[in-house]
Design a protein around this motif. Structure first.
Motif, short mmCIF file in Angstrom:
data_model
loop_
_atom_site.label_atom_id
_atom_site.label_comp_id
_atom_site.label_asym_id
_atom_site.label_seq_id
_atom_site.Cartn_x
_atom_site.Cartn_y
_atom_site.Cartn_z
N GLN A 199 0.84 -1.19 0.00
CA GLN A 199 0.00 0.00 0.00
C GLN A 199 0.88 1.24 0.00
N GLU A 243 0.22 4.86 1.75
CA GLU A 243 -0.63 5.70 2.56
C GLU A 243 -0.33 7.15 2.22
N PHE A 264 -14.77 4.02 6.96
CA PHE A 264 -13.58 3.59 7.69
C PHE A 264 -13.65 4.25 9.06
N THR A 286 -11.68 7.65 9.19
CA THR A 286 -12.00 8.82 8.38
C THR A 286 -13.50 9.11 8.47
N GLY A 335 -8.91 3.58 -0.58
CA GLY A 335 -9.83 4.07 0.45
C GLY A 335 -9.31 5.40 0.93
N SER A 336 -10.23 6.28 1.32
CA SER A 336 -9.77 7.62 1.71
C SER A 336 -10.83 8.31 2.54
N GLY A 337 -10.53 9.52 2.95
CA GLY A 337 -11.51 10.30 3.67
C GLY A 337 -10.85 11.41 4.46
N ALA A 362 -6.73 11.59 4.38
CA ALA A 362 -5.81 10.44 4.27
C ALA A 362 -6.34 9.52 3.20
N GLY A 380 -5.36 5.42 1.31
CA GLY A 380 -4.49 4.25 1.23
C GLY A 380 -4.77 3.53 -0.09
N1 PHE Z 1 -6.34 1.64 5.54
C1 PHE Z 1 -7.44 1.48 4.62
C2 PHE Z 1 -7.40 0.08 4.05
O1 PHE Z 1 -6.40 -0.56 4.11
C3 PHE Z 1 -7.39 2.46 3.50
C4 PHE Z 1 -7.55 3.87 3.96
C5 PHE Z 1 -6.45 4.64 4.28
C6 PHE Z 1 -8.81 4.42 4.09
C7 PHE Z 1 -6.61 5.94 4.69
C8 PHE Z 1 -8.98 5.71 4.51
C9 PHE Z 1 -7.87 6.46 4.80
O2 PHE Z 1 -8.37 -0.41 3.51
#
Ligand code: PHE
Length: 351
Positions: free
Chosen positions: A208, A210, A249, A252, A292-294, A315, A317
């Motif tokens: 990933q 981030e 998530f 977020t 994924g984010s937010g 953030a 990922g």
């Molecule tokens: N950590 C989440 C995942 O692995 C992805 C993510 C990162 C979502 C940062 C929101 C903010 O699925």
């Protein structure tokens, strides 16, 4: 006779023959050694004549042997040098050449894209504790989201009594960055993550990147612009179409998942998944979730030691392996980690 001995030595054409001649003349039982032994029995007058003659003969034979030996060795060396001549005009044999693995290559490409946007690189440990991986990310011990991560746990806790695990995402680096450097922050954190999961689009170890931005007045528009800009730069096309879906998530709020439209047609294997521009709803196309984010949840900002009334952020990922697959038209994630050189060269990643 002496003449005969000397001519036989001069005529010896290898070192073995020469050695047997040395034994024949000068060895313990040799003919010249035999002659020397007879000297003692001669009367003094005879010895005066025979002594120098036999010693002279021995000297002459010894010298002849040495000279012949040197000549034979020189000839042998010349022959070897002649036979080992290297023909520099011949083409060199082709040596197999290594190359950068597609994952490493994509990691480098992404780091470069983000460097252009002013992001620094942060890192964290792959062996993480549950506080950084879950609790600080607003997932307390009984939180159901923990169960969704298929976590690999270690049998022993650390010195602080925390459970130890293989990090399930790079999001714990958000916490580590906030604690370590305070605000403002603009970092990416690339690395390996682990989940007990395996099929064509999931492997138990995957990669990933981030992203974390913390500053004043950060809002969803900054997030959307950043994601669009980096995906267009990475895929090297302006016509890619993103689908932003509301999601959830714990770390977020609000949360957004991003899909990218890809084509299922063509490619080296007939049906490779590849981003070619256009909507995932177009014929022959589909959507793949790439990140994924937010907006960073205020509890997470507080866990990072910052005041959530003063600082906001976003953030995200992204799955590096999926981004690699979608750019280079591969269809099975598991092949990334098989180390099969035929597969790598099929996609142009090995000579
Ligand atoms: N950590 C989440 C995942 O692995 C992805 C993510 C990162 C979502 C940062 C929101 C903010 O699925």
């Amino acid at each position: 006779t002496g003449q005969e001995a000397l001519s036989r030595i001069a005529g010896a054409d290898d070192l073995d023959t020469l050695e047997s001649l040395r034994v024949e003349f000068l060895g313990k039982q040799g003919s010249i050694s035999g002659l020397l032994k007879t000297l003692g029995k001669l009367d003094p007058e005879e010895r005066k004549v025979e002594g120098p003659r036999i010693h002279g003969l021995r000297e002459a034979v010894t010298e002849a042997l040495a000279a012949r030996k040197a000549a034979l060795e020189t000839a042998a060396l010349d022959a070897r040098l002649a036979s080992e001549t290297i023909d520099l005009s011949l083409p060199a044999p082709e040596a197999p050449r290594g190359s950068v693995h597609p994952i490493s290559q994509v990691m480098d490409e992404l780091a470069e894209v983000f460097a252009d946007m002013g992001f620094a690189v942060a890192t964290g440990p792959e062996i993480e504790d549950e506080w950084h991986n879950f609790t600080a990310l607003n997932m307390p011990e009984s939180h159901p989201a923990r169960a969704m991560h298929d976590t690999f746990y270690f049998p022993d806790r650390n010195d602080e009594g925390r459970e130890m695990l293989l990090r399930t995402h790079t999001s714990p680096v958000q916490i580590r960055s906030m604690i370590k450097q305070g605000a403002p922050i603009r970092v990416i954190a690339p690395g390996r993550v682990y989940r007990s999961d395996s099929d064509a689009t999931h492997t138990p170890m995957f990669h990933q990147i981030e992203g974390l931005v913390i500053d004043k007045g950060i809002h969803l528009g900054h997030l959307k612009w950043t994601l669009e800009t980096f995906l267009k730069a990475y895929f090297e096309r302006d016509d890619i179409v993103l689908r932003l879906r509301p999601s959830y998530f714990p770390f977020t709020e609000p949360s957004i998942e991003v899909d990218v439209g890809y084509s299922n047609e063509g490619g080296p294997n007939g049906s490779s998944r590849r981003v070619v521009g256009g909507s995932g709803d177009a014929p022959g196309h589909a959507w793949m979730e790439v990140l994924g984010s937010g907006m960073v949840n205020r509890h997470v900002i507080a866990a990072g030691g910052l005041d959530p009334d003063e600082w906001q952020g976003f953030a995200f990922g992204t799955g590096v392996d999926r981004l690699a697959m979608l750019k280079y038209g591969m269809d099975d994630l598991r092949a990334f980690f098989d180390g099969d050189v035929r597969w790598l060269s099929h996609y142009g990643f090995s000579a």
